[in-house]
Motif scaffolding. Structure first.
Motif, PDB file in Angstrom:
ATOM      1  N   ILE A  46       1.021  -1.284  -0.165  1.00 13.18           N
ATOM      2  CA  ILE A  46       0.124   0.408  -0.461  1.00 13.18           C
ATOM      3  C   ILE A  46       0.618   1.234  -0.377  1.00 13.18           C
ATOM      4  N   ALA A  47       1.667   1.332   1.125  1.00 13.26           N
ATOM      5  CA  ALA A  47       2.947   2.472   1.100  1.00 13.26           C
ATOM      6  C   ALA A  47       3.541   2.696  -0.939  1.00 13.26           C
ATOM      7  N   GLU A  48       3.985   1.475  -1.230  1.00 11.47           N
ATOM      8  CA  GLU A  48       4.225   1.501  -2.146  1.00 11.47           C
ATOM      9  C   GLU A  48       3.168   1.853  -2.977  1.00 11.47           C
ATOM     10  N   LYS A  49       1.935   1.739  -3.109  1.00 12.86           N
ATOM     11  CA  LYS A  49       1.411   2.162  -4.183  1.00 12.86           C
ATOM     12  C   LYS A  49       0.867   3.710  -4.532  1.00 12.86           C
ATOM     13  N   PHE A  50       0.609   4.090  -2.901  1.00 13.86           N
ATOM     14  CA  PHE A  50       0.784   5.507  -2.572  1.00 13.86           C
ATOM     15  C   PHE A  50       2.148   6.516  -3.503  1.00 13.86           C
ATOM     16  N   ARG A  51       3.134   5.946  -3.032  1.00 11.59           N
ATOM     17  CA  ARG A  51       4.128   6.385  -4.097  1.00 11.59           C
ATOM     18  C   ARG A  51       4.624   6.361  -5.141  1.00 11.59           C
ATOM     19  N   ARG A  52       3.145   5.056  -5.430  1.00  9.70           N
ATOM     20  CA  ARG A  52       4.192   5.655  -7.526  1.00  9.70           C
ATOM     21  C   ARG A  52       3.161   5.793  -7.938  1.00  9.70           C
ATOM     22  N   GLU A  53       2.185   5.722  -7.449  1.00 13.52           N
ATOM     23  CA  GLU A  53       0.722   6.430  -8.028  1.00 13.52           C
ATOM     24  C   GLU A  53       0.340   7.691  -7.299  1.00 13.52           C
ATOM     25  N   ASN A  54       0.862   8.008  -6.444  1.00 13.68           N
ATOM     26  CA  ASN A  54       0.387   9.165  -5.950  1.00 13.68           C
ATOM     27  C   ASN A  54       1.105  10.311  -5.614  1.00 13.68           C
ATOM     28  N   GLY A  55       2.391   9.569  -5.483  1.00 12.93           N
ATOM     29  CA  GLY A  55       3.906  10.484  -4.960  1.00 12.93           C
ATOM     30  C   GLY A  55       3.537  11.400  -3.689  1.00 12.93           C
ATOM     31  N   LEU A  56       3.683   9.593  -2.954  1.00  9.94           N
ATOM     32  CA  LEU A  56       3.229  10.327  -0.991  1.00  9.94           C
ATOM     33  C   LEU A  56       4.416   9.564  -0.804  1.00  9.94           C
ATOM     34  N   SER A  57       4.691   9.648   0.102  1.00  5.07           N
ATOM     35  CA  SER A  57       5.857   9.220   1.376  1.00  5.07           C
ATOM     36  C   SER A  57       5.246   8.625   2.128  1.00  5.07           C
ATOM     37  N   PHE A  58       4.555   7.489   2.353  1.00  7.44           N
ATOM     38  CA  PHE A  58       4.302   6.792   4.159  1.00  7.44           C
ATOM     39  C   PHE A  58       5.630   5.639   4.403  1.00  7.44           C
ATOM     40  N   GLY A  59       5.393   5.715   5.369  1.00 11.14           N
ATOM     41  CA  GLY A  59       5.514   4.200   6.012  1.00 11.14           C
ATOM     42  C   GLY A  59       5.092   3.326   5.733  1.00 11.14           C
ATOM     43  N   PRO A  60       5.492   2.048   6.495  1.00  9.06           N
ATOM     44  CA  PRO A  60       4.005   1.159   7.146  1.00  9.06           C
ATOM     45  C   PRO A  60       3.062   1.721   8.477  1.00  9.06           C
ATOM     46  N   ASP A  61       4.346   2.112   8.628  1.00 11.43           N
ATOM     47  CA  ASP A  61       3.216   2.654  10.482  1.00 11.43           C
ATOM     48  C   ASP A  61       2.851   3.203  10.228  1.00 11.43           C
ATOM     49  N   ASP A  62       2.453   4.082   8.666  1.00 14.98           N
ATOM     50  CA  ASP A  62       1.662   5.403   9.151  1.00 14.98           C
ATOM     51  C   ASP A  62      -0.231   4.493   7.681  1.00 14.98           C
ATOM     52  N   VAL A  63       0.081   3.439   7.530  1.00 12.92           N
ATOM     53  CA  VAL A  63      -0.115   2.304   6.686  1.00 12.92           C
ATOM     54  C   VAL A  63      -1.189   1.375   7.520  1.00 12.92           C
ATOM     55  N   THR A  64      -3.117   1.949   7.187  1.00 13.58           N
ATOM     56  CA  THR A  64      -3.619   0.827   8.563  1.00 13.58           C
ATOM     57  C   THR A  64      -4.860  -0.031   7.017  1.00 13.58           C
ATOM     58  N   VAL A  65      -5.118  -1.598   7.760  1.00 19.20           N
ATOM     59  CA  VAL A  65      -6.174  -2.363   6.761  1.00 19.20           C
ATOM     60  C   VAL A  65      -6.979  -2.661   7.776  1.00 19.20           C
ATOM     61  N   ALA A  66      -8.406  -2.098   6.783  1.00 16.89           N
ATOM     62  CA  ALA A  66      -9.347  -2.381   7.384  1.00 16.89           C
ATOM     63  C   ALA A  66     -10.627  -3.215   6.384  1.00 16.89           C
TER      64      ALA A  66
END
Length: 400
Positions: free
Chosen positions: A77-97
């Motif tokens: 998910i973090a890679e998706k945000f980087r690749r498609e949206n130009g956003l830098s998030f680490g795994p601790d910034d991501v959650t799944v529900a």
């Protein structure tokens, strides 16, 4: 003796689910009803995603996961945000529900105090105000009419913010309107929000890949990087990958907010189904060609419906920019009489008439906070949509 908590007294069930259930009830009596109430792709989940779920089950990936999701999925998910949206998030910034709806529920549960306000842009997704109310907040509705392209303007935003404002909800492409914001429009909203540092932004981007007419998607956090520390970017695999029933949504945002949301999740559902998470991982990391194929089909269906509605007197439909809905204006039908002599008093009456006389299920605009409209889903085949339009045309033509 009452079994129901008082907090539920002001909460309505999902209007789209109610419409779909009404259609199913009529079908059960032998009536041929076209159900356009629920919005979900009619495509099957791609084979490689199903195969990944099967392999995960066979490999014994059938145990609880961390409340935030598996490390592999959060990294993807973090890679998706980087690749498609130009956003830098680490795994601790991501959650799944369990779907984007639960992401939003968890965020509101973790942040709302009694009386906190959430600004909702009408027409809004039907669950937004109900979740805000259920969790102790106060919905503040800002009407964004067709004249604004169903979009929030900086002036409307400034007027809606108060000292109690906790959240601003954005949804792009919008459900039900299909409205999309340009980078410049988001930057203009960001300039207003910069003057109000206590306001959080929930950007629901679940329809991100369903854009029409060559439009480019811009995430709110990418357009306004100075606000990323108070933005929650919500997304999921349901719409773009035809995975509504798999129930996997995700979000990225400030680590303290994500941590609080994970606490809520740990004490409610524990985690998302491990096999569904394996499927979502395959969706994000696997071939993406079907995403473009789905989008092209949705655009063709959009075009068919826009052209069809234009031929029906009394209805109007600005061409949606994205998503797979048609938010159809029906103001000219209010006050007209049905063949049974009933006056159509509002858009709820219009939707009821279309169901019972036209045999087409829709959702009235009142459920989305902006009348007089009704919403139909365009996420079904062209043959079905063509027949539905013919039925609506006949029903409208039968009005006095």
């Amino acid at each position: 003796m009452s079994y129901v908590a008082s907090r539920l007294s002001a909460i309505r069930p999902s209007a789209s689910m109610v419409a779909s259930q009404a259609a199913k009830a009529l079908r059960a009596t032998g009536v041929d009803v076209i159900d356009l109430g629920l919005g979900e792709p009619d495509f099957p989940t791609p084979d490689h995603i199903i195969d990944a779920a099967f392999r995960a089950a066979r490999a014994g990936e059938t145990l609880y996961t961390a409340p935030a999701g598996t490390p592999a999925l959060r990294a993807a998910i973090a890679e998706k945000f980087r690749r498609e949206n130009g956003l830098s998030f680490g795994p601790d910034d991501v959650t799944v529900a369990n779907g984007a709806k639960q992401i939003i529920f968890n965020a509101l549960m973790a942040t709302l105090e009694p009386g906190d306000e959430a600004i909702l842009l009408a027409p809004y997704f039907v669950s937004y105000p109900e979740m805000v109310k259920l969790l102790g907040g106060t919905p503040v509705t800002v009407e964004c009419p067709a004249e604004t392209g169903f979009r929030l303007t900086p002036e409307l935003l400034e007027a809606a913010i108060t000292p109690r404002t906790k959240w601003l909800f954005l949804n792009m492409p919008g459900n039900p309107s299909g409205a999309v914001y340009s980078r410049a429009q988001l930057e203009a909203l960001g300039a207003v929000l910069a003057r109000h540092p206590s306001v959080l932004v929930l950007s629901d981007e679940i329809y991100e890949h369903i854009l029409f007419d060559g439009r480019e998607f811009v995430s709110f956090a990418a357009a306004c990087p100075e606000l990323v520390e108070r933005s929650l970017v919500v997304n999921g695999v349901s719409k773009s990958y035809a995975m509504t029933g798999w129930r996997v949504g995700y979000a990225a945002g400030p680590a303290p907010l994500i941590k609080a949301m994970n606490v809520v999740q740990s004490q409610s559902v524990t985690s998302v189904c491990s096999i569904a998470q394996a499927a979502a991982l395959a969706a994000l990391e696997g071939p993406q060609d079907h995403v473009a194929r789905f989008r092209a089909a949705f655009e063709a269906r959009r075009d068919l419906v826009v052209a069809g509605v234009a031929k029906i007197g009394g209805l109007s439909l600005p061409a949606p920019d994205g998503a797979f809905y048609a938010y159809i204006g029906c103001g000219a039908l209010i006050g007209r009489k049905t063949p049974q002599g009933t006056v159509l008093a509002d858009d709820a009456a219009v939707a009821d008439y279309l169901l019972k006389h036209g045999r087409v299920s829709s959702v009235p605009g009142v459920a989305y906070g902006l009348s007089p409209y009704f919403r139909i889903s365009t996420a079904t085949g062209e043959e079905t949509l063509t027949e539905a339009l013919a039925r609506i045309d006949a029903a409208v033509g039968a009005l006095e």
